[in-house]
Design a protein around this motif. Structure first.
Motif, PDB file in Angstrom:
ATOM      1  N   HIS A  87       0.837  -1.201   0.000  1.00 14.81           N
ATOM      2  CA  HIS A  87       0.000   0.000   0.000  1.00 14.81           C
ATOM      3  C   HIS A  87       0.866   1.244   0.000  1.00 14.81           C
ATOM      4  O   HIS A  87       1.991   1.221   0.501  1.00 14.81           O
ATOM      5  CB  HIS A  87      -0.875   0.054   1.260  1.00 14.81           C
ATOM      6  N   ILE A  88       0.318   2.303  -0.535  1.00  9.72           N
ATOM      7  CA  ILE A  88       0.905   3.636  -0.411  1.00  9.72           C
ATOM      8  C   ILE A  88      -0.153   4.515   0.218  1.00  9.72           C
ATOM      9  O   ILE A  88      -1.331   4.464  -0.159  1.00  9.72           O
ATOM     10  CB  ILE A  88       1.317   4.209  -1.786  1.00  9.72           C
ATOM     11  N   LEU A  89       0.259   5.307   1.193  1.00  8.37           N
ATOM     12  CA  LEU A  89      -0.657   6.240   1.847  1.00  8.37           C
ATOM     13  C   LEU A  89      -0.329   7.643   1.369  1.00  8.37           C
ATOM     14  O   LEU A  89       0.789   8.132   1.563  1.00  8.37           O
ATOM     15  CB  LEU A  89      -0.522   6.156   3.368  1.00  8.37           C
ATOM     16  N   ASP A  90      -1.296   8.287   0.751  1.00  8.79           N
ATOM     17  CA  ASP A  90      -1.161   9.686   0.361  1.00  8.79           C
ATOM     18  C   ASP A  90      -1.535  10.503   1.593  1.00  8.79           C
ATOM     19  O   ASP A  90      -2.710  10.620   1.940  1.00  8.79           O
ATOM     20  CB  ASP A  90      -2.088  10.002  -0.809  1.00  8.79           C
ATOM     21  N   GLU A  91      -0.532  11.029   2.273  1.00 11.31           N
ATOM     22  CA  GLU A  91      -0.772  11.733   3.531  1.00 11.31           C
ATOM     23  C   GLU A  91      -1.583  13.009   3.340  1.00 11.31           C
ATOM     24  O   GLU A  91      -2.322  13.416   4.235  1.00 11.31           O
ATOM     25  CB  GLU A  91       0.551  12.043   4.224  1.00 11.31           C
ATOM     26  N   ALA A  92      -1.473  13.646   2.183  1.00 17.42           N
ATOM     27  CA  ALA A  92      -2.204  14.884   1.935  1.00 17.42           C
ATOM     28  C   ALA A  92      -3.711  14.644   1.895  1.00 17.42           C
ATOM     29  O   ALA A  92      -4.490  15.483   2.347  1.00 17.42           O
ATOM     30  CB  ALA A  92      -1.737  15.524   0.627  1.00 17.42           C
TER      31      ALA A  92
ATOM     32  N   ASP B 234      -3.819   0.568  -3.176  1.00 17.72           N
ATOM     33  CA  ASP B 234      -3.219  -0.754  -3.308  1.00 17.72           C
ATOM     34  C   ASP B 234      -2.142  -0.740  -4.375  1.00 17.72           C
ATOM     35  O   ASP B 234      -2.285  -0.089  -5.408  1.00 17.72           O
ATOM     36  CB  ASP B 234      -4.270  -1.787  -3.725  1.00 17.72           C
ATOM     37  N   LEU B 235      -1.059  -1.470  -4.114  1.00 21.11           N
ATOM     38  CA  LEU B 235       0.007  -1.664  -5.091  1.00 21.11           C
ATOM     39  C   LEU B 235       0.129  -3.157  -5.361  1.00 21.11           C
ATOM     40  O   LEU B 235       0.555  -3.910  -4.494  1.00 21.11           O
ATOM     41  CB  LEU B 235       1.347  -1.156  -4.552  1.00 21.11           C
ATOM     42  N   ASP B 236      -0.259  -3.570  -6.531  1.00 21.30           N
ATOM     43  CA  ASP B 236      -0.092  -4.971  -6.924  1.00 21.30           C
ATOM     44  C   ASP B 236       1.141  -5.059  -7.807  1.00 21.30           C
ATOM     45  O   ASP B 236       1.056  -5.077  -9.038  1.00 21.30           O
ATOM     46  CB  ASP B 236      -1.330  -5.472  -7.663  1.00 21.30           C
ATOM     47  N   VAL B 237       2.298  -5.050  -7.159  1.00 19.61           N
ATOM     48  CA  VAL B 237       3.566  -5.108  -7.880  1.00 19.61           C
ATOM     49  C   VAL B 237       4.457  -6.147  -7.215  1.00 19.61           C
ATOM     50  O   VAL B 237       4.277  -6.488  -6.051  1.00 19.61           O
ATOM     51  CB  VAL B 237       4.287  -3.734  -7.901  1.00 19.61           C
TER      52      VAL B 237
ATOM     53  N   LEU C 168       8.533  -2.929  -6.368  1.00 19.09           N
ATOM     54  CA  LEU C 168       8.310  -2.064  -5.215  1.00 19.09           C
ATOM     55  C   LEU C 168       9.636  -1.500  -4.714  1.00 19.09           C
ATOM     56  O   LEU C 168       9.729  -0.296  -4.422  1.00 19.09           O
ATOM     57  CB  LEU C 168       7.594  -2.825  -4.097  1.00 19.09           C
ATOM     58  N   SER C 169      10.664  -2.313  -4.636  1.00 16.70           N
ATOM     59  CA  SER C 169      11.984  -1.829  -4.214  1.00 16.70           C
ATOM     60  C   SER C 169      12.502  -0.755  -5.164  1.00 16.70           C
ATOM     61  O   SER C 169      13.059   0.257  -4.724  1.00 16.70           O
ATOM     62  CB  SER C 169      12.987  -2.985  -4.160  1.00 16.70           C
ATOM     63  N   ALA C 170      12.304  -0.955  -6.467  1.00 18.37           N
ATOM     64  CA  ALA C 170      12.743   0.042  -7.447  1.00 18.37           C
ATOM     65  C   ALA C 170      11.977   1.352  -7.278  1.00 18.37           C
ATOM     66  O   ALA C 170      12.564   2.445  -7.366  1.00 18.37           O
ATOM     67  CB  ALA C 170      12.564  -0.501  -8.861  1.00 18.37           C
ATOM     68  N   ILE C 171      10.676   1.276  -7.006  1.00 18.26           N
ATOM     69  CA  ILE C 171       9.860   2.482  -6.790  1.00 18.26           C
ATOM     70  C   ILE C 171      10.371   3.235  -5.566  1.00 18.26           C
ATOM     71  O   ILE C 171      10.537   4.460  -5.589  1.00 18.26           O
ATOM     72  CB  ILE C 171       8.370   2.110  -6.621  1.00 18.26           C
TER      73      ILE C 171
END
Length: 126
Positions: A94-99, A105-108, A113-116
């Motif tokens: 997951h990525i949380l957009d704090e703003a 969801d990230l299906d990678v 994910l490490s590269a991102i």
């Protein structure tokens, strides 16, 4: 609620070793039909109430934990605050957009994910 979807969820709940009667299948189906896939017990309770199920928050928390324990829901690791449940039960990030406080969801693959993450760190100023 579509008859075939309800039957499929009942079978999934039964295969997980849980009773296919009672509130569990109905709750699971209502949550999966909801637009938001990440929710806490209060939101799950609201969805259940709108779907015609009167379930207290404490009981809802117990039912959600039962669904997690049997692999039918996920739980998002969180620091502080109430537990966040995920209707997408398979392993993903997951990525949380704090703003906006929006969870995505990230299906990678782990490699992607490490590269991102490496690129996001490299793009930071300073």
């Amino acid at each position: 609620m579509p008859q075939t979807a309800e039957a499929a969820v009942r079978e999934e709940v039964r295969r997980a070793g849980l009773p296919a009667d009672g509130p569990l299948p109905r709750i699971l189906l209502l949550l999966r039909m909801a637009e938001e896939t990440h929710l806490d017990a209060t939101e799950a309770q609201r969805i259940a109430t709108e779907g015609g199920l009167a379930i207290g928050r404490s009981e809802m928390g117990n039912l959600l934990e039962t669904l997690v324990a049997h692999g039918l829901l996920g739980r998002v690791p969180a620091v502080g605050g109430p537990p966040i449940y995920d209707t997408v039960a398979h392993c993903h990030s997951h990525i949380l957009d704090e703003a906006t406080a929006t969870m995505v969801d990230l299906d990678v693959s782990p490699e992607t994910l490490s590269a991102i993450i490496r690129q996001a760190i490299a793009d930071q100023p300073g």
